[in-house]
Design a protein around this motif. Structure first.
Motif, PDB file in Angstrom:
ATOM      1  N   TYR A   1       0.796  -1.227   0.000  1.00 36.79           N
ATOM      2  CA  TYR A   1       0.000   0.000   0.000  1.00 36.79           C
ATOM      3  C   TYR A   1       0.833   1.285   0.000  1.00 36.79           C
ATOM      4  CZ  TYR A   1      -3.325  -3.537   1.502  1.00 36.79           C
ATOM      5  OH  TYR A   1      -4.089  -4.667   1.587  1.00 36.79           O
ATOM      6  N   GLY A   2       2.116   1.184  -0.270  1.00 38.56           N
ATOM      7  CA  GLY A   2       2.956   2.372  -0.345  1.00 38.56           C
ATOM      8  C   GLY A   2       3.045   3.122   0.970  1.00 38.56           C
ATOM      9  N   ASN A   3       2.794   4.424   0.945  1.00 40.82           N
ATOM     10  CA  ASN A   3       2.905   5.283   2.127  1.00 40.82           C
ATOM     11  C   ASN A   3       1.575   5.534   2.831  1.00 40.82           C
ATOM     12  OD1 ASN A   3       5.744   6.008   2.396  1.00 40.82           O
ATOM     13  ND2 ASN A   3       5.489   6.881   0.353  1.00 40.82           N
TER      14      ASN A   3
ATOM     15  N   ALA B   1       8.240  -9.394   2.853  1.00 45.23           N
ATOM     16  CA  ALA B   1       9.395  -9.452   3.759  1.00 45.23           C
ATOM     17  C   ALA B   1      10.715  -9.115   3.088  1.00 45.23           C
ATOM     18  CB  ALA B   1       9.470 -10.827   4.421  1.00 45.23           C
ATOM     19  N   LEU B   2      10.870  -9.469   1.818  1.00 45.21           N
ATOM     20  CA  LEU B   2      12.134  -9.215   1.140  1.00 45.21           C
ATOM     21  C   LEU B   2      12.297  -7.767   0.679  1.00 45.21           C
ATOM     22  CD1 LEU B   2      12.490 -12.497  -0.947  1.00 45.21           C
ATOM     23  CD2 LEU B   2      13.422 -11.960   1.296  1.00 45.21           C
ATOM     24  N   GLN B   3      11.250  -6.967   0.820  1.00 44.14           N
ATOM     25  CA  GLN B   3      11.321  -5.568   0.400  1.00 44.14           C
ATOM     26  C   GLN B   3      11.037  -4.592   1.531  1.00 44.14           C
ATOM     27  OE1 GLN B   3       8.602  -5.155  -2.890  1.00 44.14           O
ATOM     28  NE2 GLN B   3       9.897  -6.319  -4.279  1.00 44.14           N
ATOM     29  N   SER B   4      10.922  -5.062   2.761  1.00 44.69           N
ATOM     30  CA  SER B   4      10.534  -4.170   3.853  1.00 44.69           C
ATOM     31  C   SER B   4      11.582  -3.085   4.091  1.00 44.69           C
ATOM     32  CB  SER B   4      10.288  -4.962   5.141  1.00 44.69           C
ATOM     33  OG  SER B   4      11.464  -5.573   5.584  1.00 44.69           O
ATOM     34  N   ALA B   5      11.095  -1.948   4.577  1.00 46.09           N
ATOM     35  CA  ALA B   5      11.963  -0.793   4.830  1.00 46.09           C
ATOM     36  C   ALA B   5      12.980  -1.080   5.928  1.00 46.09           C
ATOM     37  CB  ALA B   5      11.119   0.420   5.197  1.00 46.09           C
ATOM     38  N   SER B   6      12.646  -1.955   6.868  1.00 46.51           N
ATOM     39  CA  SER B   6      13.594  -2.334   7.920  1.00 46.51           C
ATOM     40  C   SER B   6      13.874  -3.828   7.854  1.00 46.51           C
ATOM     41  CB  SER B   6      13.057  -1.950   9.297  1.00 46.51           C
ATOM     42  OG  SER B   6      11.887  -2.661   9.592  1.00 46.51           O
ATOM     43  N   GLN B   7      15.017  -4.214   8.350  1.00 47.00           N
ATOM     44  CA  GLN B   7      15.450  -5.614   8.277  1.00 47.00           C
ATOM     45  C   GLN B   7      14.756  -6.467   9.341  1.00 47.00           C
ATOM     46  OE1 GLN B   7      17.605  -7.088   6.006  1.00 47.00           O
ATOM     47  NE2 GLN B   7      17.255  -5.125   4.995  1.00 47.00           N
ATOM     48  N   PRO B   8      14.318  -7.664   8.964  1.00 45.60           N
ATOM     49  CA  PRO B   8      13.728  -8.573   9.958  1.00 45.60           C
ATOM     50  C   PRO B   8      14.800  -9.123  10.902  1.00 45.60           C
ATOM     51  CG  PRO B   8      13.761  -9.604   7.783  1.00 45.60           C
ATOM     52  CD  PRO B   8      14.271  -8.212   7.615  1.00 45.60           C
TER      53      PRO B   8
END
Length: 144
Positions: free
Chosen positions: A45-47, A103-110
């Protein structure tokens, strides 16, 4: 119509009685990690801030759940079933999460890579003990 023989009657009663004790699960088993803010932008959903449920119980889909983006918006029941660290899971707690991210594109690392889902900090905390330092857990999950 012939009467059932006593042995047939006992067999029927036994089968019906055993069905009371058979648990059929429609859930899958996988692993979950956690991730922290920033959560925006998301692959789904973007921002858009309204994508997040007010409970903050949301997550990012791993490859096995992502389904080329079809998982966006799906709701899952999630329950912690075990972890490498003893007493990590909260017994009897099931939460409902919304998938908002890949999960592979999230802004923060898992906290751990390659998991089935990555839970928001709030979602991970809802199914684990606060004293736990586990980076991933084993989960049972089911689409709602």
């Amino acid at each position: 119509m012939p009467r059932p023989q006593p042995l047939q009657f006992i067999a029927i009663i036994l089968v019906l009685w055993l069905q009371l004790f058979i648990y059929i699960s429609y859930a899958d088993v996988g692993t979950a990690a956690w991730y922290a803010p920033p959560y925006l932008p998301t692959a789904c959903y973007g921002n858009d801030q309204t994508q997040f449920p007010t409970s903050n119980l949301f997550g990012a889909a791993g490859d096995g759940v992502w389904d080329n983006g079809a998982s966006c918006g799906r709701q899952y029941l999630v329950r912690c079933i075990s972890a490498s660290e003893p007493n990590t899971c909260l017994a009897g707690v099931t939460i409902q999460i919304k998938i908002v991210e890949y999960a592979l594109q999230s802004a923060s690392q898992p906290s751990d890579s390659g998991t089935t889902v990555v839970l928001s900090q709030a979602a991970f905390a809802a199914v684990t003990n606060s004293s736990s330092t586990a980076s991933s857990i084993n989960i049972e999950f089911q689409q709602v």
